[in-house]
Design an enzyme around this catalytic site. Structure first.
Site, PDB file in Angstrom:
ATOM      1  N   GLU A   1       0.820  -1.201   0.000  1.00 28.15           N
ATOM      2  CA  GLU A   1       0.000   0.000   0.000  1.00 28.15           C
ATOM      3  C   GLU A   1       0.860   1.260   0.000  1.00 28.15           C
ATOM      4  O   GLU A   1       1.928   1.299   0.604  1.00 28.15           O
ATOM      5  CB  GLU A   1      -0.940  -0.005   1.205  1.00 28.15           C
ATOM      6  CG  GLU A   1      -1.851  -1.223   1.200  1.00 28.15           C
ATOM      7  CD  GLU A   1      -2.880  -1.227   2.320  1.00 28.15           C
ATOM      8  OE1 GLU A   1      -2.892  -0.273   3.124  1.00 28.15           O
ATOM      9  OE2 GLU A   1      -3.671  -2.180   2.378  1.00 28.15           O
TER      10      GLU A   1
ATOM     11  N   CYS B   1      -1.689   5.517  10.011  1.00 28.26           N
ATOM     12  CA  CYS B   1      -0.437   4.913  10.463  1.00 28.26           C
ATOM     13  C   CYS B   1      -0.712   3.631  11.244  1.00 28.26           C
ATOM     14  O   CYS B   1      -1.528   3.599  12.155  1.00 28.26           O
ATOM     15  CB  CYS B   1       0.304   5.913  11.345  1.00 28.26           C
ATOM     16  SG  CYS B   1       1.916   5.341  11.883  1.00 28.26           S
TER      17      CYS B   1
END
Length: 378
Positions: free
Chosen positions: A96, A345
């Site tokens: 990703e 995150c």
């Protein structure tokens, strides 16, 4: 790098490597600059589109080389403008890439590995284990794909990507050569021309490779710290058992001192409720970092299924930040971005979300954002 077709993939070659390639096929070295500019400035993957390259050379390039980036599997756009690409690499794994717009800055978060071997207990990437290193072409290919998606070229002042952080899936220093090659292309004027201060490598603490990094390249360094003492960090970040905090921070200080120019270390610290967010942890952190030129980035935990951790309350986050401020540190709290598309995150796992569920989640979050905006106006 030679691909499955037996051809050299020019996408991941630095300028010196491209020069060597052209010499190897009996051509002049200056051709490297021409071709590199076509690939990275203009996103070209077809040699016939290179109008200042003669037909004979274009035919030779078709015989010996190709320009192949990762395959885009999906692209999602968050309600806050964050974008996430899922791309498939040669090993068959998916990784990703995340783009985060903020003010006049656009930061691209790039993956270095499919999966990760470090098994940090609060990170979803580590839960899937290590699959493969990415090639240099697959690392820089994430920048190439994003740049093409925005329709910008690096020479433009208003380009979308202004900063790159090696903070995606994987530990960059465990894929050293390919990551360094990709970062060199990012900073090359024939590549993306990004300032060395705006390219950041984040590491969990592979000490020998931090020293090696300082010998070969000048980029900003971020440390994924997450705990202020060895006992807790051994549990949260297992590589700490091999490279404890004293050894790790010594290496970081050596790296920063080599850079000079008043450069500082970025310290990343994920706040976990009742685990590492207490006042005593802040006091330990102040003592630990007192001799390290640094700025601290606090990251409230982004939940994922079965993690076993929770995000602290806003009051706990502010308390921790205030204590560090009083200790003399420059401290920011990272705003959670892209969590509606699992792009925040610690949430990157290389999975493709079911399209219907993805659409429902995006619409719901967008509606919530719009309603909150309307309420604020009223």
């Amino acid at each position: 790098m030679t691909t499955a077709t037996g051809k050299v993939n020019l996408l991941g070659l630095t300028q010196p490597q491209l020069e060597q390639f052209f010499e190897s096929i009996g051509e002049k070295r200056f051709r490297a600059g021409q071709v590199m500019k076509w690939i990275h400035h203009f996103g070209v993957d077809d040699f016939d589109a290179m109008t200042n390259v003669g037909k004979a050379l274009r035919e030779k390039l078709k015989a010996f080389a190709e320009i192949r980036g990762p395959e885009i599997v999906s692209q999602d756009i968050s309600a806050d403008g964050t974008r996430k690409w899922v791309v498939r690499v040669a090993s068959g794994s998916c990784v990703e890439t995340v783009y985060i717009p903020q003010g006049g800055r656009g930061t691209l978060c790039v993956s270095s590995q499919a999966g990760c071997a470090l098994d940090c207990s609060f990170c979803s990437t580590g839960k899937q284990g290590f699959n493969s290193d990415l090639s240099a072409a697959e690392v820089i290919g994430q920048v190439w794909i994003a740049n093409k998606s925005f329709g910008t070229v690096p020479a433009k002042i208003d380009r979308a990507i202004t900063n790159v952080v090696m903070m995606g899936m994987g530990e960059p220093l465990l894929n050293f050569d390919n990551v360094v090659a990709a970062m060199n292309i990012m900073m090359d004027d024939l590549g993306y021309g990004i300032s060395k201060r705006k390219v950041t490598l984040s590491t969990s603490g592979v000490v020998p490779m931090i020293d090696k990094l300082g010998e070969v390249i000048d980029v900003s360094l971020a440390l994924s710290l997450h705990a202020p003492n060895d006992e807790l960090r051994n549990r949260l970040v297992p590589i700490n058992k091999k490279y404890p905090l004293t050894m790790l921070l010594d290496a970081c200080r050596r790296y920063i001192s080599r850079l000079g120019e008043k450069r500082v270390l970025t310290v990343e610290y994920t706040l976990l409720k009742d685990v590492n967010d207490q006042p005593e942890h802040a006091e330990q952190m102040i003592a630990l970092l007192k001799d390290t030129p640094c700025k601290i980035n606090l990251i409230p935990f982004n939940p994922f299924p079965h993690s076993g951790y929770e995000r602290p309350s806003n009051n706990a986050i502010r308390r921790f930040q205030d204590l560090l401020h009083k200790g003399g540190f420059n401290v920011t709290v990272r705003t959670t971005r892209g969590d509606d598309i699992d792009a925040a995150c610690g949430q990157l796992v290389g999975q493709v979300m079911d399209r219907t569920r993805r659409s429902e989640r995006y619409i719901a979050v967008r509606q919530l954002a719009e309603s909150e905006s309307a309420a604020n106006r009223n």
